[in-house]
Design a protein around this motif. Structure first.
Motif, PDB file in Angstrom:
ATOM      1  N   LEU A  97       0.795  -1.217   0.000  1.00  0.00           N
ATOM      2  CA  LEU A  97       0.000   0.000   0.000  1.00  0.00           C
ATOM      3  C   LEU A  97       0.833   1.274   0.000  1.00  0.00           C
ATOM      4  O   LEU A  97       0.404   2.296  -0.505  1.00  0.00           O
ATOM      5  CB  LEU A  97      -0.938   0.009   1.218  1.00  0.00           C
ATOM      6  N   ARG A  98       2.013   1.221   0.581  1.00  0.00           N
ATOM      7  CA  ARG A  98       2.860   2.413   0.682  1.00  0.00           C
ATOM      8  C   ARG A  98       4.059   2.293  -0.251  1.00  0.00           C
ATOM      9  O   ARG A  98       4.570   1.211  -0.469  1.00  0.00           O
ATOM     10  CB  ARG A  98       3.394   2.578   2.107  1.00  0.00           C
ATOM     11  N   PRO A  99       4.543   3.434  -0.770  1.00  0.00           N
ATOM     12  CA  PRO A  99       5.787   3.394  -1.541  1.00  0.00           C
ATOM     13  C   PRO A  99       6.980   3.283  -0.582  1.00  0.00           C
ATOM     14  O   PRO A  99       6.954   3.832   0.519  1.00  0.00           O
ATOM     15  CB  PRO A  99       5.798   4.739  -2.284  1.00  0.00           C
ATOM     16  N   TRP A 100       8.019   2.578  -0.994  1.00  0.00           N
ATOM     17  CA  TRP A 100       9.232   2.374  -0.198  1.00  0.00           C
ATOM     18  C   TRP A 100      10.424   2.893  -0.984  1.00  0.00           C
ATOM     19  O   TRP A 100      10.480   2.756  -2.214  1.00  0.00           O
ATOM     20  CB  TRP A 100       9.414   0.894   0.129  1.00  0.00           C
ATOM     21  N   TYR A 101      11.383   3.456  -0.261  1.00  0.00           N
ATOM     22  CA  TYR A 101      12.560   4.064  -0.865  1.00  0.00           C
ATOM     23  C   TYR A 101      13.807   3.680  -0.086  1.00  0.00           C
ATOM     24  O   TYR A 101      13.721   3.217   1.041  1.00  0.00           O
ATOM     25  CB  TYR A 101      12.432   5.606  -0.863  1.00  0.00           C
TER      26      TYR A 101
END
Length: 106
Positions: A97-101
Motif C-alpha cells: 500500500l505504501r511506496p518504499w525508498y
C-alpha cells in the motif's frame, strides 16, 4: 556533509518522520524504517573509508510517489542534508500500500 554521515547517525532516527524535497512541487513525508550496515559492500583496500550502509524509508499511502530523485532530506530535528539521492524499491512482503525508498551510502 554526505561523505561524513555514518549508519550510527541514522540509528536514532528509526521510526521518525522526515521530509524529502526534490522540487517545489515534489515534497514527500517519509518514515525512517531501517538502517542496515553493509560491510560486504566495502571496496577492497579502503579500510579507512566509512562502512557502507542503507537506509530504508516508507512513504504515505496516498502520497505522490516517484522512481528516483536528488534533493534535500529534512530531518525531524531541523537538520537538512542536501544532494541526497533516493530511489524507489520493492516493498517488504505484505506492504503493497505504501511506496518504499532507500538511501545508499558507500
Amino acid at each position: 556533509m554526505l561523505g561524513t554521515i555514518t549508519a550510527a547517525d541514522f540509528q536514532p532516527l528509526q521510526g521518525k518522520a522526515c521530509v524529502f524535497e526534490a522540487t517545489p512541487t515534489l515534497s514527500v513525508q517519509l518514515t525512517v524504517e531501517q538502517v542496515k550496515s553493509r560491510p560486504e559492500c566495502q571496496v577492497p583496500g579502503s579500510c579507512k573509508a566509512r562502512e557502507p550502509f542503507r537506509v530504508l524509508l516508507s512513504g504515505q499511502q496516498d502520497e505522490a510517489d516517484f522512481t528516483s530523485a536528488t534533493g534535500v532530506l529534512r530531518l525531524g530535528d531541523g537538520a537538512a542534508m542536501e544532494g541526497v539521492y533516493i530511489n524507489r524499491v520493492l516493498p517488504p512482503v505484505g506492504d503493497n500500500l505504501r511506496p518504499w525508498y532507500q538511501l545508499v551510502f558507500n
